[in-house]
Design an enzyme around this catalytic site. Structure first.
Site, PDB file in Angstrom:
ATOM      1  N   THR A 104      19.401   2.057   9.568  1.00 59.59           N
ATOM      2  CA  THR A 104      19.047   3.236  10.345  1.00 59.59           C
ATOM      3  C   THR A 104      20.117   3.607  11.366  1.00 59.59           C
ATOM      4  OG1 THR A 104      17.694   1.741  11.646  1.00 59.59           O
ATOM      5  CG2 THR A 104      16.553   3.170  10.099  1.00 59.59           C
ATOM      6  N   GLU A 159       2.138  13.556 -19.265  1.00 61.82           N
ATOM      7  CA  GLU A 159       2.830  13.962 -18.039  1.00 61.82           C
ATOM      8  C   GLU A 159       2.366  15.333 -17.558  1.00 61.82           C
ATOM      9  OE1 GLU A 159       4.406  11.845 -16.329  1.00 61.82           O
ATOM     10  OE2 GLU A 159       4.462  10.338 -17.919  1.00 61.82           O
ATOM     11  N   ASP A 183      -1.737   3.641 -14.433  1.00 55.75           N
ATOM     12  CA  ASP A 183      -2.474   4.711 -13.759  1.00 55.75           C
ATOM     13  C   ASP A 183      -3.859   4.194 -13.369  1.00 55.75           C
ATOM     14  OD1 ASP A 183      -0.381   6.389 -14.206  1.00 55.75           O
ATOM     15  OD2 ASP A 183      -1.285   7.434 -15.914  1.00 55.75           O
TER      16      ASP A 183
END
Ligand code: ADP
Ligand code: ZN
Length: 643
Positions: A229, A447, A524
């Protein structure tokens, strides 16, 4: 040359054999080895099994999808090599490197929750090395190494503090004229931290201005934040802006195998610093020395505690306003010894967070300065696509794009390379496209099923693109533009996510019929089940009510579900949880099927197109869809009616 190498190896072996003989624990041998190989880098040595890496956020996603099979932790759990595989990744195991940020102390619990095999190591090969040496080489190497150790050490490579006779010398890399090349305007997206530091620079330049009014400038500043960072960058920039000498050292370099050496090094470092005041001393990974005392096990601990005590003493010892400013950096402030944070030591803490959207755009701008970007590249759009990316990730992204442009023999970096670089970093490297088979068509429907449900639901993120190009060995992918703030999710957002995740299977089912549905949806389904379960047991979003039914950290179901109404309530609650989970999933499945049925015509159309062009991006997809169905305006705040 050869002689040198042989000698170094022997010395390293001698040290290791010392370890094998029980001088200290293996924790330290990483650093021990590293000390003997010192190079100019400050980061701890990482195993080099794999060149691909992913962000911690991405890793968590993989974990939740059940794709992570094994995790090997290194460097006190700050780095990991993970093994990922799944049907969607092509079932070939992939090895990916992950940096573990601060506050990830729940990781182990999570790994257990997902039944992931894990192990912690000192360094990747250290066991192997230690074993080999232990068996064969100990006596020879130990004696040979010791002889060499006490021979003339000046010839050894590595410069300051790297020879064996310099054990007590600080390994800090020192720059009398801070030619770090970094100025404040090379740093973007972390404005608060920057302004804090601008004040320090002004003190270093004109100390009198402050001392005359009795102001004290902090002796120690602790930079806290995830890797990449810009913490090192900030420290370099103050030295450069104030034109004062810069000492740069990593905490792990103080932790050695022989008791007392670390402390001697700390003493040496502060002695040099006082002689060169005003100056900046930067200690990266300060948690390596600054960990809570008495927290570990084994002999290495004594050494670390001595080192830490010495650091505390030194910081108390030098006077305020003398111009030695110690900047420490860590991503594990939670494990630091509280004595380090007391007044007069690191009494100022500056948090450096992952950049937000505008921050990312600003950082991209900085790194685009010396790169020939074509006009079609939108850095804002790129910033939108990359939540969770650190400054280092973004720098890496543009660098990758530049490499691609070179490979394609282009004089400008175009949108094409930038997008490809982002896709690579987020999703893995693209594979060859699939043959035109029934399988490919099924994947296309799957998809598009995800994409269409995600699009018509108001609470779901927008589609970024759909592609049938396999990537990181996933066969097809639907990308969504993630929301900036993923910390707080509303009930309708969670439901939308479940519906959309079920959208793939729903499309398979509607189009090909129940007998033809495939295993491709297994992840899924796992994701869906996890989400639904959490809604019930953690978020209080079911008919059971706003009650925490399992421990956030361990995932353990509370006996009696926290309701404690007698002994038999415990059995009952498990059934009630399952029931509620099933209700949520069933509801969402119906919704997903409904959406697919409602949009069947346009789904067929889009699938044909997708089979043809392989990739459809968000705007084009919405435009196609918009001619058949009314799409919600997701930019407008709204009141949820999903129920
Ligand atoms: P940290 O010390 O926090 O781990 P670094 O300062 O070493 O991170 O950052 C690594 C690299 O990432 C830098 O050299 C720079 O190229 C890029 N980078 C990180 N943060 C920023 C930022 N805020 N602005 C510009 N570049 C950044
Ligand atoms: Zn899917």
């Amino acid at each position: 040359m050869w002689k040198n190498i042989v000698r170094n190896v022997l010395i390293a072996l001698a040290i290791l054999s010392g370890l094998a003989l029980g001088f200290t624990n293996t924790d330290v041998d990483v650093d021990g080895l590293k000390f003997w190989q010192t190079s100019s880098t400050t980061s701890t040595t990482m195993p080099k099994v794999t060149t691909s890496s992913m962000t911690y956020g991405r890793f968590l996603d993989y974990l939740e999808m059940g794709w992570i099979k094994r995790v090997d932790l290194y460097d006190n759990s700050r780095n990991a090599i993970v093994e990922a595989s799944s049907p969607e990744l092509g079932n070939r195991p992939q090895y990916i490197r992950v940096e573990i940020p601060a506050g990830a102390s729940q990781l182990i619990i999570k790994l257990k929750e997902y039944n992931v095999d894990f192990d912690a190591h000192a360094t990747e090969n250290s066991n192997f090395i230690a074993d080999t040496i232990g068996n064969i080489l100990v006596p020879v190497a130990f004696i040979a190494g010791l002889i060499l150790l006490f021979q003339n050490s000046e010839n050894l490579p590595g410069g300051m503090g790297q020879g064996p006779m310099n054990l007590g010398k600080s390994p800090a890399r020192f720059q009398r004229r801070p030619d770090t090349g970094v100025m404040f305007n090379d740093i973007a997206g972390i404005d608060e931290a920057k302004s804090e530091f601008e004040e320090i620079v002004s003190f270093l330049k004109q100390p009198d201005k402050y001392t005359v009014v009795g102001a004290k400038i902090p002796k120690g500043i602790l930079l806290v934040g995830p890797p990449g960072t810009g913490k090192t960058l900030l420290a370099k920039a103050i030295a450069n802006e104030a034109d004062v000498p810069f000492f740069n050292v990593a905490g792990s370099e103080f932790v050695e195998m022989f008791i007392g050496i670390g402390a001697a090094r700390v003493r040496d470092l502060f002695k040099k610093a006082s002689e060169n005041a005003p100056c900046i001393v930067f200690i990266d990974e300060i948690d390596a020395v600054g960990r809570e005392r008495g927290a570990g096990v084994g002999g290495g601990n004594d050494e670390r505690e001595q080192t830490l005590n010495q650091l505390l003493t030194e910081m108390d010892g030098f006077k305020e306003n003398k111009g030695v400013i110690v900047v420490g950096a860590t991503n594990r402030v939670d494990i630091l010894d509280s004595a380090l944070l007391r007044p007069g030591r690191f009494d100022r803490q500056v948090t450096v967070n992952l950049p937000d959207r505008l921050g990312r755009a600003a950082i991209l701008n900085v790194h685009a300065r010396n790169k020939p970007l074509s006009e079609d590249v939108s850095l804002i759009q790129l910033a939108n696509r990359t939540p969770g990316f650190s400054g280092a990730d973004l720098a890496n992204l543009l660098n990758e794009a530049a490499i691609l442009a070179t490979r394609y023999k282009k004089s400008l970096i175009t949108r094409n390379e930038v997008n490809e670089a982002a896709d690579r970093i987020i999703g893995g490297i693209a594979g060859a496209s699939m043959e035109d088979t029934k399988n490919k068509r099924l994947i296309a429907y799957h998809e598009v099923g995800h994409a269409i449900t995600g699009s018509v639901l108001r609470s779901h993120d927008e589609v970024e693109k759909i592609t049938l190009t396999p990537r990181g060995s996933a066969k097809g992918l639907t990308w969504f533009t993630p929301e900036e703030d993923q910390n707080l999710l509303s009930r309708s957002e969670l439901l939308a996510r479940i519906i959309t995740t079920l959208g793939g299977r729903a499309a398979e089912q509607v189009v090909f019929g129940n007998p033809e549905i495939t295993t491709g949806a297994s992840n899924d389904l796992q994701q869906v089940t996890n989400l639904a379960r959490q809604m019930v047991t953690r978020f209080g979003m079911s008919n059971i009510g706003p009650i925490a039914l399992e421990d956030e950290n361990t995932g353990q179901v509370f006996l009696g579900g926290g309701l404690s109404k007698g002994p038999d309530f415990a059995d009952n609650i498990a059934d009630r949880i399952d029931n509620e989970v099933r209700k949520i999933v069933t509801y969402c499945e119906q919704k997903a099927v409904e959406i697919v049925l409602d949009n069947r015509v346009v789904i067929d159309l889009i699938v044909e197109k997708l089979m043809d062009v392989e990739t459809i991006d968000g705007p084009e997809f919405r435009q196609l869809l918009g001619t058949y169905t009314v799409l919600p305006n997701k930019k407008v705040p709204y009141v949820s009616k999903l129920d």
